[in-house]
Design a protein around this motif. Structure first.
Motif, PDB file in Angstrom:
ATOM      1  N   THR A  88       0.741  -1.458   0.144  1.00  0.00           N
ATOM      2  CA  THR A  88      -0.046   0.075   0.001  1.00  0.00           C
ATOM      3  C   THR A  88       0.823   1.194   0.097  1.00  0.00           C
ATOM      4  N   CYS A  89       2.256   0.972  -0.300  1.00  0.00           N
ATOM      5  CA  CYS A  89       2.862   2.434  -0.031  1.00  0.00           C
ATOM      6  C   CYS A  89       2.989   2.868  -1.670  1.00  0.00           C
ATOM      7  N   PRO A  90       2.670   4.401  -1.578  1.00  0.00           N
ATOM      8  CA  PRO A  90       2.568   4.939  -2.933  1.00  0.00           C
ATOM      9  C   PRO A  90       3.793   4.795  -3.756  1.00  0.00           C
ATOM     10  N   ARG A 117       1.386   7.563   5.970  1.00  0.00           N
ATOM     11  CA  ARG A 117       1.251   6.534   6.996  1.00  0.00           C
ATOM     12  C   ARG A 117      -0.007   5.603   6.500  1.00  0.00           C
ATOM     13  N   ASN A 118       0.071   5.311   5.197  1.00  0.00           N
ATOM     14  CA  ASN A 118      -0.590   4.132   4.756  1.00  0.00           C
ATOM     15  C   ASN A 118      -0.167   2.944   5.245  1.00  0.00           C
ATOM     16  N   CYS A 119       1.141   2.816   5.452  1.00  0.00           N
ATOM     17  CA  CYS A 119       1.749   1.640   5.855  1.00  0.00           C
ATOM     18  C   CYS A 119       1.273   1.146   7.395  1.00  0.00           C
ATOM     19  N   GLU A 120       0.857   2.519   8.085  1.00  0.00           N
ATOM     20  CA  GLU A 120       0.470   2.198   9.449  1.00  0.00           C
ATOM     21  C   GLU A 120      -0.756   1.645   9.454  1.00  0.00           C
ATOM     22  N   THR A 121      -1.706   2.050   8.502  1.00  0.00           N
ATOM     23  CA  THR A 121      -2.942   1.487   8.531  1.00  0.00           C
ATOM     24  C   THR A 121      -2.923  -0.129   8.119  1.00  0.00           C
ATOM     25  N   THR A 122      -1.957  -0.466   7.302  1.00  0.00           N
ATOM     26  CA  THR A 122      -1.882  -1.678   6.772  1.00  0.00           C
ATOM     27  C   THR A 122      -0.943  -2.700   7.703  1.00  0.00           C
ATOM     28  N   CYS A 123      -0.273  -2.070   8.483  1.00  0.00           N
ATOM     29  CA  CYS A 123       0.762  -2.898   9.416  1.00  0.00           C
ATOM     30  C   CYS A 123       0.234  -3.582  10.293  1.00  0.00           C
ATOM     31  N   PRO A 124       0.456  -5.100  10.475  1.00  0.00           N
ATOM     32  CA  PRO A 124      -0.479  -5.885  11.332  1.00  0.00           C
ATOM     33  C   PRO A 124       0.077  -5.877  12.757  1.00  0.00           C
ATOM     34  N   SER A 125       1.478  -5.430  12.736  1.00  0.00           N
ATOM     35  CA  SER A 125       2.168  -5.362  14.122  1.00  0.00           C
ATOM     36  C   SER A 125       1.910  -4.154  14.874  1.00  0.00           C
TER      37      SER A 125
END
Length: 407
Positions: free
Chosen positions: A34-36, A79-87
């Motif tokens: 999901t990282c642009p 911060r798309n990665c923060e929404t995606t991150c399972p950890s």
């Protein structure tokens, strides 16, 4: 992820925080999906996982290079990665820590320094910025195309505001660039809030939220601006205002971080936590009010672009759409609504090529439902998307204000 900070890194004020965040990452790579910038460039070091690895290397004492700086600069901080991150990796704070270390170690070329210092001088100064926008409008035909796209396409609308008259009071950050680029936005918000029984209390001493400096090699200046705003708002807070309302989601996301960023400041930590807790995006206020009081009548076809700072930083994805649907607007479907438009504060100026590619992709998705107007919740996104000269782009509260019928 296992990591061993170097002796020098352990002296950093946020060393323990950096180590904790690094150890949260399990290197699964879900974030890259999901990282642009990873989607555009296909380079592992231009995705969150790669950037985390670069920061780990830096904090473990490895050599820092301009390539390291370049890969960190290319991050949009969406911060798309923060929404995606399972950890639950707190990526944006790790990035801030890493950038500060890298920028202290790697001198920037003269052109980059001048650009960044120029942005830090102009953007947080609303009066200077407004004068430059006005001058640019007069000289528009003589300006390079890149500058023309940064100017508003449409003349300013009504900026009339109702006189404060209600018992319920809120503060509102006026912002830096919004008064120059879209002066009707805050005025429209004040008119809508007034119809709902809330008055906006002026706080003219408050200035830039601090995000511009903080993200352009000036973290200490950004925090000083945060302290200044806390001081400016504190008398009204003590007198019982309900909230500090933001119409620009980028400012709101940064102010909601004041409590974290100033947590070690003994003079401001408690006040900063209070300010962060009181800070609300405009949609957080409206969604809890009786919207029938607004007497909105509109069947316009709108496409909503949800800013990254609203959906990924403030976790308010879908909130504006719900309010607009309750008010009777016709919203078109928007594919890949989680993706960034490329504005990202000053990113569209410091990384123009990547920002333009992201903007065009976003506009193609937004226009796929043939909307009459594209609406958003952040002045940076609004200006960047509208600069393409395609479907008009406005703040969503302006559409609500314009559709209100007389009492």
């Amino acid at each position: 992820m296992q990591t061993t900070l170097s002796p020098q890194a352990r002296q950093l004020p946020r060393a323990a925080e950096a180590e904790r965040i690094l150890r949260t990452c399990v290197h699964c790579g879900f974030c890259n999906a999901t990282c642009p910038t990873y989607q555009l460039l296909g380079d592992e070091l231009d995705g969150p996982r790669g950037r985390i690895y670069l920061i780990k290397q830096v904090l473990e004492g490895n050599q820092v290079t301009q390539k390291t700086q370049q890969h960190l600069d290319r991050c949009l901080s969406c911060r798309n990665c923060e929404t995606t991150c399972p950890s639950g990796v707190d990526y944006h704070n790790l990035l801030d820590i890493g950038r500060a270390v890298v920028d202290a170690a790697v001198p920037r070329p003269l052109g980059q320094r001048l650009l960044r210092e120029g942005l830090r001088s102009v953007v947080p100064n609303p009066e200077l910025f407004k004068r430059l926008v006005s001058s640019g409008q007069v000289l528009r035909a003589l300006l390079p195309g890149a500058l023309q796209t940064k100017l508003p396409r449409h003349p300013p609308m009504s900026v009339w505001r109702p006189t404060p008259r209600h018992t319920r009071q809120v503060l509102m950050l006026e912002g830096c660039v919004q008064p120059g680029l879209s002066p009707n936005t805050n005025a429209a918000a004040a008119r809508v809030l007034d119809r709902l029984g809330l008055s906006v209390t002026p706080a003219r001493e408050a200035g830039c939220c601090g995000a511009v400096d903080y993200h352009l090699d000036g973290q200490s200046t950004g925090l000083d601006r945060a302290r200044h705003n806390i001081d400016a708002w504190w008398p009204a807070i003590e007198q019982g205002v309900e909230a500090i309302v933001q119409t620009a989601s980028g400012c709101g996301a940064f102010i909601k971080d004041y409590g974290h960023l100033l947590c070690t400041d003994p003079a401001y930590a408690q006040k900063a936590r209070r300010v962060s807790a009181m800070t609300k995006d405009l949609v957080e206020v409206l969604r809890d009010e009786p919207l029938e009081k607004l007497r909105v009548q509109s069947d316009q076809r709108l496409a909503f672009h949800c800013p990254c700072t609203l959906q990924h930083a403030q976790k308010l994805g879908g909130a504006v759409e719900q309010v607009l649907l309750r008010l009777g607007f016709n919203l078109t479907a928007v594919p890949d609504g989680h993706l960034c438009c490329g504005s990202a504060g000053t990113y569209s100026i410091t990384q123009p090529d990547l920002a333009r590619r992201l903007r065009d992709d976003r506009l193609n998705a937004l226009e796929s439902g043939r909307p009459e107007v594209i609406v958003t919740a952040n002045i940076g996104c609004q200006s960047h998307l509208d600069g393409a000269g395609r479907t008009p782009v406005r703040h969503w509260i302006e559409m609500v204000d314009a559709a209100m019928t007389s009492l």
